[in-house]
Design an enzyme around this catalytic site. Sequence first.
Site, short mmCIF file in Angstrom:
data_model
loop_
_atom_site.label_atom_id
_atom_site.label_comp_id
_atom_site.label_asym_id
_atom_site.label_seq_id
_atom_site.Cartn_x
_atom_site.Cartn_y
_atom_site.Cartn_z
CE LYS A 167 5.21 3.56 1.60
NZ LYS A 167 5.40 2.61 0.51
NE ARG A 179 9.10 -1.72 -6.25
CZ ARG A 179 8.35 -1.08 -5.35
NH1 ARG A 179 8.90 -0.41 -4.38
NH2 ARG A 179 7.03 -1.11 -5.45
N PRO A 208 0.83 -1.22 0.00
CG PRO A 208 -0.06 -1.08 2.16
CD PRO A 208 0.71 -1.99 1.24
CD GLU A 209 2.85 3.74 -4.14
OE1 GLU A 209 3.16 4.92 -3.97
OE2 GLU A 209 3.21 3.08 -5.13
#
Length: 286
Positions: free
Chosen positions: A54, A276, A2-3
Amino acid sequence: MPELPEIETVKLQLGKALTGATIKSVQVISPKSFMGKAASAKNKKIVAVRRMAKVLLMDIEGEVTLAFHFKMTGQLIYVGKNIRIVGGHPTADFTGKLPSPHTRVIINLNKGTLFFNDQRRFGWVKVGTKEEISRMKFLQNLGPEPISMTVNQVNKVIKLIKLKKSPIKVVIMDQEIISGVGNIYANDALWEAGIRPDTGCAMLSIPQFKLLFEKLKLVLKEGIKYGGATAADAKYLDLHGAGGHYQDHFRTYDRKGEKCLRCDGGIIKKITLGGRGTYYCPVCQK
Ligand SMILES: [Zn+2]
């Protein structure tokens, strides 16, 4: 993973639903997923729900804080009367029966239940005094967030970034330099700023850095507005009204081989940078 916009969304929803609720008990199913004394949260009211980068923070009476770190596969699900709030890594547990085989911590409230689930168990819940939590090394090491950075902070961060040897995309995702920028928003902000993700930091001008910070703020704010992004493999969540909609507004992220939304003839390319998936337009990102 999750960002920031996803965590911000669940923070707002939980804050609305749970401020003033009382924690009756904290049940630790997986000791690996929990740190601190579960009893110190017992019979205390939730005062506020906050976020640092986060990490989701729940302040309770007596200057005590519960911290939730989702890492790769953590999720927090609140089930109340006629309401279900989901946050973190999307899986079938968002809509399924709880507790599930992935439930690691259960927080029983006077109204409903919070479930912390985590398939891979890299995430955790920690309870401690507000001060202890704020002193956690990794929270202290977090850089400022682009969404709330002052002009002074921007100038300071630019000075720091200019000295870095890694490509700009890798640097803006380094949480100790600026926090809360994950892969989706890094890709999209670089496209907005017209900067190729593999550009060396020393090559960029001050106006380019300033533009990039503005665009980071823009895409993160948009992410929050749309409730974050729901991954392609979790589209089923839409059926239940859960999950965000930023994926309908991706600029380059996950758009390999598709036409650039800005220029004529650009086709989005995918490379790997810092391990990434990295997306950019070879025509209009220089
Ligand atoms: Zn383009």
